[in-house]
Design a protein around this motif. Sequence first.
Motif, PDB file in Angstrom:
ATOM      1  N   GLU A  29       0.809  -1.219   0.000  1.00  0.00           N
ATOM      2  CA  GLU A  29       0.000   0.000   0.000  1.00  0.00           C
ATOM      3  C   GLU A  29       0.840   1.265   0.000  1.00  0.00           C
ATOM      4  O   GLU A  29       0.368   2.325  -0.430  1.00  0.00           O
ATOM      5  N   THR A  30       2.082   1.172   0.442  1.00  0.00           N
ATOM      6  CA  THR A  30       2.944   2.357   0.510  1.00  0.00           C
ATOM      7  C   THR A  30       3.809   2.515  -0.738  1.00  0.00           C
ATOM      8  O   THR A  30       3.970   3.632  -1.251  1.00  0.00           O
ATOM      9  N   LYS A  35      -2.535   5.013  -4.991  1.00  0.00           N
ATOM     10  CA  LYS A  35      -3.529   5.323  -3.970  1.00  0.00           C
ATOM     11  C   LYS A  35      -4.954   4.962  -4.399  1.00  0.00           C
ATOM     12  O   LYS A  35      -5.713   4.395  -3.600  1.00  0.00           O
ATOM     13  N   VAL A  38      -5.483   1.259  -3.849  1.00  0.00           N
ATOM     14  CA  VAL A  38      -5.601   0.952  -2.418  1.00  0.00           C
ATOM     15  C   VAL A  38      -6.988   1.319  -1.911  1.00  0.00           C
ATOM     16  O   VAL A  38      -7.618   0.565  -1.155  1.00  0.00           O
ATOM     17  N   GLU A  39      -7.506   2.452  -2.340  1.00  0.00           N
ATOM     18  CA  GLU A  39      -8.839   2.888  -1.908  1.00  0.00           C
ATOM     19  C   GLU A  39      -9.917   1.921  -2.374  1.00  0.00           C
ATOM     20  O   GLU A  39     -10.854   1.614  -1.624  1.00  0.00           O
TER      21      GLU A  39
END
Length: 235
Positions: A29-30, A35, A38-39
């Motif tokens: 996720e990093t 992003k 991930v959402e």
Amino acid sequence: MSFQETLASIAKSGLPLQGKLDALKAEFETNIAPKPVVEVLHRAIDELIASGAQVKALKAGDIAPEFTLPDADGKPISSKAMLADGPLVVTFYRGVWCPYCNFDLQALEAARGEIESRGASLIAISQQTQPNSRKSQTQNGLGFPILSDKGGEVGAKFLVRWTAPEYLREVHRALGADLTQFNGEDSWTLPMPARYVIDQDGAIAYAEVNADYTRRPEPSAILLVLDRLRRRKVA
């Protein structure tokens, strides 16, 4: 460091299973997934939890459905026949494409000797094709079978099967996890990660079902259940 190198590093870390999964999630996720991806993944987990799906799944005290499924070589494996020899540990597995599931299988393999020493057998069930099950076994060094539950019919009987929404399918395809290819059919269904211990009378002695695929129980929980079943049988 590539993602595959990261997976190898985590695998050798000596962390417990959930520690490895947490490390994988943080890295993915990093540093790996954008992003918006991930959402979407978080949204799918949150919606599945909110639906109450994991609460509806079969639990301890329920009677497990009998099943016969092919292993990676096409040999039919019967739960009834396996239970004739002792308790049965069943884990539902999303597929070879899922690194969280692969860490889970590796942890079970590490515990397999202790499971079998307690008179139990161990199997995994996935909706993937038999060639992908063979790939899972080879990549993870497994000494126990992965059975192919095409379309998730057995998963549905355990009430762990769910259908991926369209917005999640798009992300799966983008990440290289097109279920129509891995599973050989287009239902876009998956099992929630689930682990069961079934006693020889068919009753479920232990159940752990997670709508969040990044959360898995430690295999040591199985050993405690098997010890309890053995003590009860001796008494």
